[in-house]
Design an enzyme around this catalytic site. Structure first.
Site, mmCIF file in Angstrom:
data_model
loop_
_atom_site.group_PDB
_atom_site.id
_atom_site.type_symbol
_atom_site.label_atom_id
_atom_site.label_comp_id
_atom_site.label_asym_id
_atom_site.label_seq_id
_atom_site.Cartn_x
_atom_site.Cartn_y
_atom_site.Cartn_z
ATOM 1 N N ASP A 185 -9.389 -3.922 -6.446
ATOM 2 C CA ASP A 185 -8.864 -2.776 -5.695
ATOM 3 C C ASP A 185 -9.294 -1.483 -6.380
ATOM 4 O OD1 ASP A 185 -7.395 -0.881 -4.309
ATOM 5 O OD2 ASP A 185 -5.512 -1.991 -4.395
ATOM 6 N N SER B 10 0.838 -1.197 0.000
ATOM 7 C CA SER B 10 0.000 0.000 0.000
ATOM 8 C C SER B 10 0.876 1.251 0.000
ATOM 9 C CB SER B 10 -0.956 -0.042 1.200
ATOM 10 O OG SER B 10 -1.886 1.005 1.141
ATOM 11 N N HIS C 147 -8.443 -3.738 -1.860
ATOM 12 C CA HIS C 147 -7.101 -3.259 -1.534
ATOM 13 C C HIS C 147 -6.501 -3.997 -0.346
ATOM 14 C CE1 HIS C 147 -3.786 -0.442 -1.323
ATOM 15 N NE2 HIS C 147 -4.051 -0.225 -0.050
#
Length: 371
Positions: free
Chosen positions: A317, A149, A350
């Protein structure tokens, strides 16, 4: 303003006057870290993990702290990031509130928390602080840098700014720049915090604390960390049982998905400093690897020199969409890196790398065994 430091955190001091990219300096700053496994005499088996916005350095349990870590299923003996082989270093990002110097830390010039006076933070600052920490731990060149991330952003910045620091890279749900949708979401999160009267221009305390702003910010985040497919499968249109309702507000929480978001928000709101949230969030929005390196994003990626890389994205995502990981893979490959790109078919969006560890563990383990 409070820091939330894991009990086994250790610290590396940054240079006495740590210069920030956008101006200002930090005096007496530090980076929190934890290590897992043993460093070989040749110092050639280090794996660096750079985290997303909210995790601390406690990636996994170990004798000094037996509580499960945020990546417990992935890091440890016999696990995909196998600490029987690798010396794993997990850092807490500069600007956080989990042990590294950030807005909740004391400013040595005043004896009070930095608060809104914390210097303007950039992803390059996070990368430079990470590079200093790794070298201070006696590692001149890591075998691999893993970024998840936001950590995927700081990893790319680190690799671009410190080209000899790593041989390989695993980028999971990362990006080389922020997209408009992500910027818009994070802008709303920051607005929710700043519009809470208890934020008080960043001068709050435990009594006068921007709870509702943090609740709303976290709920917006949770909506983008997962996918609509998961919400459908997990909650459908299920309602909260009448006896479980917490108030009589006719517009209060009625559906189970609302209750889920509320529970997560309440847990998070008092475990993360609001000013740190603002700083790191804005830092992500401003990041553009091409701008940082004085060219286009693709050019900047192609200038990163690595032996190998594994780039993983998730088809569901919406926060860091798959095309951003494809761009990273293509850019690194253009510079001569041997790149494997994987598009994961996972419903968790995500956050899949935190949840769907069976699916993620296999390629990560396979990649690391080839180093």
């Amino acid at each position: 303003m409070r820091e939330f430091i894991p009990p086994a955190a250790r610290f590396i001091d940054l240079p006495a006057e740590f210069a920030m990219r956008r101006g200002g300096r930090l005096t007496g700053a530090r980076i929190a870290y934890e290590t897992f496994g043993r460093l070989t005499p040749e110092r050639d088996n280090a794996v660096l993990i750079l985290t997303g916005l909210s995790p601390d350095a406690h990636a996994a349990s170990h004798p000094a702290d037996t509580d499960p870590g945020w990546w417990e299923a992935m890091v440890g003996p016999g696990k995909p990031v196998d600490t029987d082989r690798w010396y794993v270093i997990c850092l807490n990002s500069l600007g956080s509130c989990k042990g590294s110097t950030g807005p909740a830390s004391l400013d040595p010039s005043t004896g009070e928390p930095y608060g809104p006076g914390f210097p303007d933070l950039s992803m390059e600052d996070i990368a430079d602080a990470a590079a200093h920490t790794v070298r201070a731990l006696g590692v001149d060149r890591a075998a691999c840098v893993i970024g998840t991330s936001m950590g995927g952003m700081s990893s790319l910045s680190l690799l671009a700014r410190h080209p000899d620091l790593a041989r390989s890279h695993i980028n999971i749900c990362g990006a080389a720049s922020a997209l408009p949708f992500s910027i818009a979401i994070r802008s709303l999160q920051r607005e929710a915090i700043r519009c809470d009267p208890q934020w008080n221009q960043g001068r709050y305390d435990d009594v006068n604390y921007p709870r509702r702003g943090m609740f709303t910010a976290r709920k917006l985040g949770m909506m983008t960390y997962r996918s609509a497919l998961e919400w459908d499968d997990r909650f459908g249109r299920a309602r909260i049982a009448p006896e479980d309702r917490t108030d009589d507000d006719p517009f209060g929480h009625e559906f189970q998905v609302e209750g889920y978001l509320e529970r997560h928000a309440r847990r998070f709101a008092h475990r993360f400093d609001p000013n740190s949230y603002l700083c790191l969030s804005r830092c992500m929005d401003r990041f553009d690897l091409g701008e940082s390196c004085g060219g286009s994003t693709d050019e900047a990626l192609s200038r990163i020199r690595l032996e190998k890389a594994l780039v993983i994205g998730v088809e569901t995502d919406i926060l860091f969409p798959l095309r951003q990981q494809q761009q990273i893979a293509d850019g690194l490959a253009a510079g001569g890196t041997d790149v494997e790109f994987l598009a994961m078919d996972s419903p968790e969006g995500h956050d899949a790398f935190l949840i769907d560890t069976v699916r993620f563990g296999t390629p990560v383990s396979k990649f690391l065994t080839t180093l």
